[in-house]
Design a protein around this motif. Structure first.
Motif, PDB file in Angstrom:
ATOM      1  N   ALA A 220      -0.118 -25.499  77.624  1.00 32.66           N
ATOM      2  CA  ALA A 220      -0.938 -26.416  78.424  1.00 32.66           C
ATOM      3  C   ALA A 220      -0.316 -27.801  78.496  1.00 32.66           C
ATOM      4  CB  ALA A 220      -2.347 -26.504  77.837  1.00 32.66           C
ATOM      5  N   LEU A 221       0.444 -28.166  77.474  1.00 33.55           N
ATOM      6  CA  LEU A 221       1.074 -29.494  77.432  1.00 33.55           C
ATOM      7  C   LEU A 221       2.500 -29.488  77.969  1.00 33.55           C
ATOM      8  CD1 LEU A 221      -0.121 -30.581  73.868  1.00 33.55           C
ATOM      9  CD2 LEU A 221      -1.114 -31.246  76.061  1.00 33.55           C
ATOM     10  N   ALA A 222       2.970 -28.313  78.375  1.00 30.92           N
ATOM     11  CA  ALA A 222       4.358 -28.195  78.847  1.00 30.92           C
ATOM     12  C   ALA A 222       4.599 -29.130  80.023  1.00 30.92           C
ATOM     13  CB  ALA A 222       4.650 -26.756  79.249  1.00 30.92           C
ATOM     14  N   GLY A 223       5.674 -29.880  79.918  1.00 31.87           N
ATOM     15  CA  GLY A 223       6.051 -30.812  80.985  1.00 31.87           C
ATOM     16  C   GLY A 223       5.518 -32.219  80.795  1.00 31.87           C
ATOM     17  N   TRP A 224       4.387 -32.367  80.115  1.00 26.70           N
ATOM     18  CA  TRP A 224       3.799 -33.699  79.950  1.00 26.70           C
ATOM     19  C   TRP A 224       4.562 -34.539  78.930  1.00 26.70           C
ATOM     20  CZ3 TRP A 224       0.795 -35.169  83.651  1.00 26.70           C
ATOM     21  CH2 TRP A 224       0.054 -34.218  84.370  1.00 26.70           C
ATOM     22  N   ARG A 225       5.107 -33.900  77.914  1.00 28.38           N
ATOM     23  CA  ARG A 225       5.920 -34.649  76.935  1.00 28.38           C
ATOM     24  C   ARG A 225       7.140 -35.272  77.623  1.00 28.38           C
ATOM     25  NH1 ARG A 225       5.232 -33.192  71.376  1.00 28.38           N
ATOM     26  NH2 ARG A 225       3.790 -31.473  71.023  1.00 28.38           N
ATOM     27  N   GLU A 226       7.756 -34.510  78.549  1.00 31.25           N
ATOM     28  CA  GLU A 226       8.927 -35.028  79.258  1.00 31.25           C
ATOM     29  C   GLU A 226       8.537 -36.144  80.223  1.00 31.25           C
ATOM     30  OE1 GLU A 226       9.670 -31.301  77.437  1.00 31.25           O
ATOM     31  OE2 GLU A 226       8.141 -31.802  78.955  1.00 31.25           O
ATOM     32  N   LYS A 227       7.359 -36.040  80.816  1.00 32.33           N
ATOM     33  CA  LYS A 227       6.902 -37.061  81.752  1.00 32.33           C
ATOM     34  C   LYS A 227       6.542 -38.357  81.043  1.00 32.33           C
ATOM     35  CE  LYS A 227       3.829 -37.706  85.710  1.00 32.33           C
ATOM     36  NZ  LYS A 227       2.792 -37.082  86.588  1.00 32.33           N
ATOM     37  N   PHE A 228       6.084 -38.245  79.780  1.00 31.40           N
ATOM     38  CA  PHE A 228       5.717 -39.419  78.985  1.00 31.40           C
ATOM     39  C   PHE A 228       6.490 -39.384  77.662  1.00 31.40           C
ATOM     40  CE2 PHE A 228       2.140 -38.695  81.797  1.00 31.40           C
ATOM     41  CZ  PHE A 228       1.794 -39.972  82.215  1.00 31.40           C
ATOM     42  N   PRO A 229       7.813 -39.593  77.705  1.00 26.65           N
ATOM     43  CA  PRO A 229       8.613 -39.476  76.481  1.00 26.65           C
ATOM     44  C   PRO A 229       8.272 -40.526  75.437  1.00 26.65           C
ATOM     45  CG  PRO A 229       9.902 -40.424  78.281  1.00 26.65           C
ATOM     46  CD  PRO A 229       8.623 -39.951  78.882  1.00 26.65           C
ATOM     47  N   GLU A 230       7.626 -41.619  75.853  1.00 27.89           N
ATOM     48  CA  GLU A 230       7.282 -42.684  74.906  1.00 27.89           C
ATOM     49  C   GLU A 230       6.052 -42.358  74.073  1.00 27.89           C
ATOM     50  OE1 GLU A 230       5.025 -43.827  78.709  1.00 27.89           O
ATOM     51  OE2 GLU A 230       6.717 -42.589  78.050  1.00 27.89           O
ATOM     52  N   VAL A 231       5.349 -41.289  74.417  1.00 31.42           N
ATOM     53  CA  VAL A 231       4.108 -40.929  73.714  1.00 31.42           C
ATOM     54  C   VAL A 231       4.396 -39.861  72.665  1.00 31.42           C
ATOM     55  CG1 VAL A 231       1.793 -39.945  73.943  1.00 31.42           C
ATOM     56  CG2 VAL A 231       2.664 -41.513  75.703  1.00 31.42           C
ATOM     57  N   ALA A 232       4.094 -40.174  71.415  1.00 34.96           N
ATOM     58  CA  ALA A 232       4.201 -39.184  70.345  1.00 34.96           C
ATOM     59  C   ALA A 232       2.984 -38.266  70.406  1.00 34.96           C
ATOM     60  CB  ALA A 232       4.271 -39.882  68.988  1.00 34.96           C
ATOM     61  N   VAL A 233       3.206 -36.960  70.291  1.00 28.29           N
ATOM     62  CA  VAL A 233       2.136 -35.980  70.450  1.00 28.29           C
ATOM     63  C   VAL A 233       2.035 -35.107  69.213  1.00 28.29           C
ATOM     64  CG1 VAL A 233       1.239 -34.079  71.854  1.00 28.29           C
ATOM     65  CG2 VAL A 233       2.530 -35.934  72.943  1.00 28.29           C
ATOM     66  N   VAL A 234       0.821 -34.907  68.757  1.00 28.35           N
ATOM     67  CA  VAL A 234       0.537 -33.955  67.687  1.00 28.35           C
ATOM     68  C   VAL A 234      -0.411 -32.905  68.259  1.00 28.35           C
ATOM     69  CG1 VAL A 234      -0.608 -33.595  65.473  1.00 28.35           C
ATOM     70  CG2 VAL A 234       0.858 -35.587  65.798  1.00 28.35           C
ATOM     71  N   GLU A 235      -0.055 -31.623  68.119  1.00 29.70           N
ATOM     72  CA  GLU A 235      -0.896 -30.540  68.604  1.00 29.70           C
ATOM     73  C   GLU A 235      -1.754 -30.010  67.460  1.00 29.70           C
ATOM     74  OE1 GLU A 235       1.446 -27.569  70.555  1.00 29.70           O
ATOM     75  OE2 GLU A 235       2.629 -29.053  71.672  1.00 29.70           O
ATOM     76  N   CYS A 236      -3.039 -29.878  67.736  1.00 29.05           N
ATOM     77  CA  CYS A 236      -3.982 -29.427  66.703  1.00 29.05           C
ATOM     78  C   CYS A 236      -4.808 -28.276  67.253  1.00 29.05           C
ATOM     79  CB  CYS A 236      -4.874 -30.585  66.270  1.00 29.05           C
ATOM     80  SG  CYS A 236      -6.097 -30.142  65.033  1.00 29.05           S
ATOM     81  N   SER A 237      -4.428 -27.054  66.896  1.00 26.58           N
ATOM     82  CA  SER A 237      -5.185 -25.867  67.267  1.00 26.58           C
ATOM     83  C   SER A 237      -5.994 -25.461  66.046  1.00 26.58           C
ATOM     84  CB  SER A 237      -4.229 -24.744  67.688  1.00 26.58           C
ATOM     85  OG  SER A 237      -4.944 -23.591  68.044  1.00 26.58           O
ATOM     86  N   GLN A 238      -7.313 -25.556  66.158  1.00 25.38           N
ATOM     87  CA  GLN A 238      -8.179 -25.474  64.977  1.00 25.38           C
ATOM     88  C   GLN A 238      -9.169 -24.321  65.103  1.00 25.38           C
ATOM     89  OE1 GLN A 238      -9.823 -29.272  63.906  1.00 25.38           O
ATOM     90  NE2 GLN A 238     -11.553 -28.389  62.815  1.00 25.38           N
ATOM     91  N   LEU A 239      -9.364 -23.605  64.001  1.00 25.55           N
ATOM     92  CA  LEU A 239     -10.352 -22.532  63.961  1.00 25.55           C
ATOM     93  C   LEU A 239     -11.738 -23.169  63.869  1.00 25.55           C
ATOM     94  CD1 LEU A 239     -11.157 -19.580  63.791  1.00 25.55           C
ATOM     95  CD2 LEU A 239     -10.676 -19.641  61.330  1.00 25.55           C
TER      96      LEU A 239
END
Length: 292
Positions: A220-239
């Motif tokens: 779902a986040l594919a491509g957005w990291r490249e579009k906003f390289p200045e933004v650090a992203v942490v993915e949290c998939s939680q039960l």
């Protein structure tokens, strides 16, 4: 006036806190700020001539004091204050948000007439469910506690089965403006059959589902990291349920960003169950982004 952030003001602590938060957002976005108060039948503006003048002007004084305080706190910020009338509060605020120059609507989580202990009032819920622009609800905090501390993460709720580009992009832009971490959150629960007759799935199957859900979030986040390289992203998939995951991750957040689908329902627009729960229980301001 040009483009602006719109903030509703009714004299409550919540709305005053929200107006301050709105001013910060206007500065971040390099926009103006417009404060509005919707007159009601309870408003002192409708008091008769027998009521002392200093009481009849309380509303105007409240708007002026708030306007002056925000100008002093943010030198150079253009701040305008208006009295609005002509109908129910929710209708008037939604109509004000249709102005093409309004980019964000900010309200207090509970108005001056709200019940003690009620986190989100009927006006906040009604406006958020119908607003054509992103709408934030801000809760008042204890003295000295800022509702949106500098450097706090932006928390994004992601529906991995139907991710919204509008909501994801909005959250990335918000994180970029703040120079903050973006925490992308997805809550998932096991298939209902796992709970049938008290059956507990083997750990291996649970791990398999965890990996699948984590991969869906990354997709779902594919491509957005490249579009906003200045933004650090942490993915949290939680039960957990989507709402519970967002509430858990909101404890140190500056803002929580969730989506609201634009749907034409028989009983009118409404918030989805996740958005509704997050508005009531999140520990940070909640920004709801309408999307197709």
């Amino acid at each position: 006036m040009g483009a602006y952030v719109l903030a509703g003001l009714d004299g409550s602590v919540e709305s005053t806190t929200a107006a301050g938060w709105a001013a910060d957002q206007a500065v971040r976005r390099r926009l103006a700020l417009r404060l509005v108060h919707v007159e009601t039948w309870l408003d002192d503006a409708h008091a008769g001539a027998s009521v002392p003048a200093d009481v009849r002007t309380l509303t105007t004084r409240m708007l002026t004091r708030t306007q002056d305080a925000l100008r002093a706190a943010h030198p150079g910020l253009e701040v305008r204050a208006d009295l609005l009338g002509g109908g129910p509060v929710v209708d008037v605020l939604v109509d004000a948000a249709t102005d093409p120059e309004a980019e964000l609507l900010v309200l207090g989580s509970r108005g001056i007439g709200g019940f003690e202990g009620l986190v989100v009032g009927s006006v906040g819920l009604g406006v958020t469910a119908r607003s054509p622009i992103p709408t934030a609800l801000v809760r008042a905090h204890g003295a000295g506690h800022l509702p949106d501390p500098d450097g706090a993460p932006v928390v994004l709720g992601v529906d991995t089965r139907a991710p919204s580009a509008e909501v994801i992009e909005y959250a990335f832009r918000e994180a970029a403006r703040r120079g903050a971490l973006l925490r992308a959150v997805h809550g998932w629960t096991p298939p209902p059959v796992w709970g049938y007759a008290g059956w507990v799935a083997p750990q291996a199957e649970t791990e398999e589902f965890r990996l699948i859900e984590a991969e869906l979030l990354s997709d779902a986040l594919a491509g957005w990291r490249e579009k906003f390289p200045e933004v650090a992203v942490v993915e949290c998939s939680q039960l957990a349920t989507g709402a519970q995951a967002l509430v858990d991750q909101s404890s140190d957040a500056g803002v929580v960003v969730v989506g609201r689908r634009l749907r034409h329902l028989p009983l009118g627009p409404r918030l989805g169950p996740v958005g509704h729960a997050v508005l009531h229980h999140a520990h940070a301001p909640v920004l709801v982004v309408p999307h197709d």
